[in-house]
Design a protein around this motif. Structure first.
Motif, PDB file in Angstrom:
ATOM      1  N   LEU A  45       0.809  -1.215   0.000  1.00 24.64           N
ATOM      2  CA  LEU A  45       0.000   0.000   0.000  1.00 24.64           C
ATOM      3  C   LEU A  45       0.841   1.264   0.000  1.00 24.64           C
ATOM      4  CD1 LEU A  45      -2.692  -1.089   2.618  1.00 24.64           C
ATOM      5  CD2 LEU A  45      -2.996  -0.919   0.148  1.00 24.64           C
ATOM      6  N   GLY A  46       1.953   1.265   0.745  1.00 23.58           N
ATOM      7  CA  GLY A  46       2.748   2.477   0.880  1.00 23.58           C
ATOM      8  C   GLY A  46       3.798   2.662  -0.184  1.00 23.58           C
ATOM      9  N   ILE A  47       4.411   1.541  -0.630  1.00 19.05           N
ATOM     10  CA  ILE A  47       5.484   1.622  -1.628  1.00 19.05           C
ATOM     11  C   ILE A  47       5.024   1.098  -2.979  1.00 19.05           C
ATOM     12  CG2 ILE A  47       7.776   0.729  -2.225  1.00 19.05           C
ATOM     13  CD1 ILE A  47       8.509   0.853   0.691  1.00 19.05           C
TER      14      ILE A  47
ATOM     15  N   SER B 254       1.716   4.644   6.505  1.00 16.05           N
ATOM     16  CA  SER B 254       2.062   6.067   6.514  1.00 16.05           C
ATOM     17  C   SER B 254       3.571   6.259   6.521  1.00 16.05           C
ATOM     18  CB  SER B 254       1.435   6.740   7.743  1.00 16.05           C
ATOM     19  OG  SER B 254       1.915   6.149   8.939  1.00 16.05           O
ATOM     20  N   VAL B 255       4.316   5.348   7.170  1.00 16.71           N
ATOM     21  CA  VAL B 255       5.778   5.424   7.171  1.00 16.71           C
ATOM     22  C   VAL B 255       6.330   5.096   5.795  1.00 16.71           C
ATOM     23  CG1 VAL B 255       7.886   4.450   8.153  1.00 16.71           C
ATOM     24  CG2 VAL B 255       5.908   4.878   9.632  1.00 16.71           C
ATOM     25  N   TYR B 256       5.863   4.002   5.210  1.00  6.49           N
ATOM     26  CA  TYR B 256       6.364   3.593   3.897  1.00  6.49           C
ATOM     27  C   TYR B 256       5.923   4.545   2.793  1.00  6.49           C
ATOM     28  CZ  TYR B 256       7.844  -0.891   5.865  1.00  6.49           C
ATOM     29  OH  TYR B 256       8.461  -1.861   6.594  1.00  6.49           O
ATOM     30  N   GLY B 257       4.815   5.258   3.012  1.00  7.01           N
ATOM     31  CA  GLY B 257       4.365   6.216   2.002  1.00  7.01           C
ATOM     32  C   GLY B 257       5.318   7.375   1.810  1.00  7.01           C
ATOM     33  N   THR B 258       6.149   7.669   2.832  1.00  5.30           N
ATOM     34  CA  THR B 258       7.135   8.749   2.739  1.00  5.30           C
ATOM     35  C   THR B 258       8.546   8.214   2.517  1.00  5.30           C
ATOM     36  OG1 THR B 258       7.406   8.728   5.165  1.00  5.30           O
ATOM     37  CG2 THR B 258       5.742  10.211   4.245  1.00  5.30           C
ATOM     38  N   PHE B 259       8.640   6.947   2.156  1.00  2.46           N
ATOM     39  CA  PHE B 259       9.948   6.330   1.940  1.00  2.46           C
ATOM     40  C   PHE B 259      10.641   6.994   0.746  1.00  2.46           C
ATOM     41  CE2 PHE B 259      13.090   3.060   1.254  1.00  2.46           C
ATOM     42  CZ  PHE B 259      13.272   2.515   2.514  1.00  2.46           C
ATOM     43  N   PRO B 260      11.928   7.341   0.861  1.00  2.95           N
ATOM     44  CA  PRO B 260      12.636   8.042  -0.228  1.00  2.95           C
ATOM     45  C   PRO B 260      12.624   7.241  -1.529  1.00  2.95           C
ATOM     46  CG  PRO B 260      13.927   8.113   1.793  1.00  2.95           C
ATOM     47  CD  PRO B 260      12.796   7.172   2.047  1.00  2.95           C
ATOM     48  N   GLN B 261      12.053   7.812  -2.561  1.00  4.74           N
ATOM     49  CA  GLN B 261      11.959   7.121  -3.846  1.00  4.74           C
ATOM     50  C   GLN B 261      13.326   6.925  -4.492  1.00  4.74           C
ATOM     51  OE1 GLN B 261       9.223   5.763  -5.379  1.00  4.74           O
ATOM     52  NE2 GLN B 261       8.193   6.179  -3.421  1.00  4.74           N
ATOM     53  N   ALA B 262      14.264   7.811  -4.169  1.00  2.00           N
ATOM     54  CA  ALA B 262      15.591   7.692  -4.778  1.00  2.00           C
ATOM     55  C   ALA B 262      16.257   6.381  -4.379  1.00  2.00           C
ATOM     56  CB  ALA B 262      16.462   8.875  -4.363  1.00  2.00           C
TER      57      ALA B 262
ATOM     58  N   ILE C 259      15.879  -0.430   7.164  1.00  2.00           N
ATOM     59  CA  ILE C 259      15.632   0.960   7.540  1.00  2.00           C
ATOM     60  C   ILE C 259      14.467   1.075   8.522  1.00  2.00           C
ATOM     61  CG2 ILE C 259      14.864   3.189   6.635  1.00  2.00           C
ATOM     62  CD1 ILE C 259      16.514   2.673   4.176  1.00  2.00           C
ATOM     63  N   SER C 260      13.446   0.247   8.342  1.00  2.00           N
ATOM     64  CA  SER C 260      12.245   0.343   9.175  1.00  2.00           C
ATOM     65  C   SER C 260      12.250  -0.631  10.348  1.00  2.00           C
ATOM     66  CB  SER C 260      10.998   0.088   8.315  1.00  2.00           C
ATOM     67  OG  SER C 260      11.052  -1.195   7.708  1.00  2.00           O
ATOM     68  N   TRP C 261      13.364  -1.307  10.578  1.00  2.00           N
ATOM     69  CA  TRP C 261      13.406  -2.316  11.646  1.00  2.00           C
ATOM     70  C   TRP C 261      13.088  -1.750  13.030  1.00  2.00           C
ATOM     71  CZ3 TRP C 261      12.748  -7.207  11.423  1.00  2.00           C
ATOM     72  CH2 TRP C 261      13.083  -8.020  12.504  1.00  2.00           C
ATOM     73  N   PRO C 262      13.568  -0.556  13.404  1.00  2.00           N
ATOM     74  CA  PRO C 262      13.193  -0.018  14.725  1.00  2.00           C
ATOM     75  C   PRO C 262      11.686   0.127  14.907  1.00  2.00           C
ATOM     76  CG  PRO C 262      15.063   1.179  13.852  1.00  2.00           C
ATOM     77  CD  PRO C 262      14.569   0.307  12.738  1.00  2.00           C
TER      78      PRO C 262
ATOM     79  N   ALA D  27      14.191   6.700  16.316  1.00  2.00           N
ATOM     80  CA  ALA D  27      14.853   6.539  15.022  1.00  2.00           C
ATOM     81  C   ALA D  27      14.255   7.456  13.969  1.00  2.00           C
ATOM     82  CB  ALA D  27      14.730   5.090  14.562  1.00  2.00           C
ATOM     83  N   GLY D  28      15.100   7.884  13.052  1.00  2.00           N
ATOM     84  CA  GLY D  28      14.629   8.682  11.930  1.00  2.00           C
ATOM     85  C   GLY D  28      14.105   7.798  10.810  1.00  2.00           C
ATOM     86  N   ALA D  29      13.600   8.423   9.782  1.00  2.00           N
ATOM     87  CA  ALA D  29      13.029   7.640   8.689  1.00  2.00           C
ATOM     88  C   ALA D  29      14.111   7.011   7.834  1.00  2.00           C
ATOM     89  CB  ALA D  29      12.168   8.557   7.807  1.00  2.00           C
ATOM     90  N   VAL D  30      15.276   7.635   7.751  1.00  2.00           N
ATOM     91  CA  VAL D  30      16.347   7.131   6.889  1.00  2.00           C
ATOM     92  C   VAL D  30      17.631   7.073   7.680  1.00  2.00           C
ATOM     93  CG1 VAL D  30      17.638   7.503   4.751  1.00  2.00           C
ATOM     94  CG2 VAL D  30      15.260   8.248   4.898  1.00  2.00           C
ATOM     95  N   LYS D  31      18.376   5.966   7.554  1.00  2.00           N
ATOM     96  CA  LYS D  31      19.683   5.875   8.208  1.00  2.00           C
ATOM     97  C   LYS D  31      20.701   6.744   7.485  1.00  2.00           C
ATOM     98  CE  LYS D  31      19.227   1.293  10.232  1.00  2.00           C
ATOM     99  NZ  LYS D  31      19.764  -0.061  10.288  1.00  2.00           N
TER     100      LYS D  31
END
Length: 288
Positions: free
Chosen positions: A108-110, A172-180, A203-206, A284-288
């Protein structure tokens, strides 16, 4: 402003911050003591004799240390069996719900499934439905398929309930995942499964760890649906056994305190074990 003036100003600011930190620390300690006070009183009364409790009340230390209340509850409800039932159900539900949440949220998100917004909205609305409204339909369904009065019925029900919340949160977290990052992985020849396993999950393990801890504790503490679906003594969970014991026997306050303490100690131990993961997931932030 001269250099000396700037130095004085910096020291003043630093002292203000230090004072504010101390005030915050004191307030946090006071709040922690207030929150832990009921657990402290419960622990004190769990090791009292009934005579001590009747003579001195619930706030005094035990004059005679005893394990009679704990032993009574342990043997009366067959605690090892109830503990194993609760642990197996909570662990299986947590693992299955986290897995479903990740797969659903990835799609749904990615994956950008068509109509994903409406799907997430429907999942959120379903998650808001009170459990009382689900009892009769679920009872009828599981009675028909022969899963009534079995642990599998509880596992299936709570896996779906918990994964609905997990899907809503992770989507909602995966919907903002960096597309790059995703595009770079695709250019390198990674498949969808490889992107999920080698890019998204690390990246989303935490966040996933936080969901796992919450799902375990929530499932462990559930009472209403297990009460309606687990009739046999050999399949009941600890919260259900505690409530059943209160209804079937006259319990003194110390035995009730011992039973309550035994019922919550496993979740406290589980929380302490995964406390670091929980803290990492929150900060944790969204991106390491």
């Amino acid at each position: 402003m001269s250099q000396s003036s700037r130095g004085v100003s910096a020291k003043h600011t630093q002292s203000i911050r230090s004072g504010g930190d101390w005030v915050s620390l004191i307030l946090l300690i006071v709040a922690a003591l207030v929150m832990l006070f009921p657990l402290l009183i419960l622990t004190i009364n769990a090791f009292k004799t009934a005579a001590d409790y009747n003579a001195t009340g619930p706030l005094s230390l035990p004059a005679h240390f005893t394990l009679d209340g704990i032993i009574s509850f342990w043997t009366t409800v067959d605690f090892p069996v109830k503990f194993l039932n609760s642990f197996v159900i909570s662990l299986v539900v947590s693992l299955a719900a986290v897995t479903l949440s990740v797969l659903n949220s990835f799609a749904l998100g990615i994956g950008r499934v068509k109509g994903n917004t409406w799907i997430i909205l429907a999942i959120m609305l379903a998650n808001m439905m009170p459990q009382e409204a689900l009892l009769y339909p679920l009872y009828t369904m599981f009675k028909e398929v022969g899963l009534y009065n079995s642990q599998m019925s509880i596992i299936v029900i709570f896996t779906i309930i918990q994964s609905a919340y997990g899907t809503y949160l992770l989507s909602s977290v995966y919907g903002t995942f960096p597309q790059a990052i995703l595009e770079a992985a695709a250019i390198d020849g990674a498949s969808r499964w490889q992107i999920l396993r080698k890019v998204v999950l690390p990246i989303s393990w935490p966040t996933i760890s936080v969901l796992f801890v919450f799902f375990f504790v929530w499932t462990w503490n559930e009472y209403m649906i297990p009460m309606a679906f687990l009739m046999s003594d050999d399949v009941q969970t600890i919260p259900l056994a505690l409530a059943t014991l209160q209804g079937q026997h006259t319990m003194d306050a110390t035995t009730l305190a011992s039973a309550s303490l035994l019922s919550i100690v496993p979740t406290i131990i589980f929380f302490i074990i995964f406390q670091r993961k929980l803290s990492q997931g929150i900060t944790a932030g969204a991106v390491k």
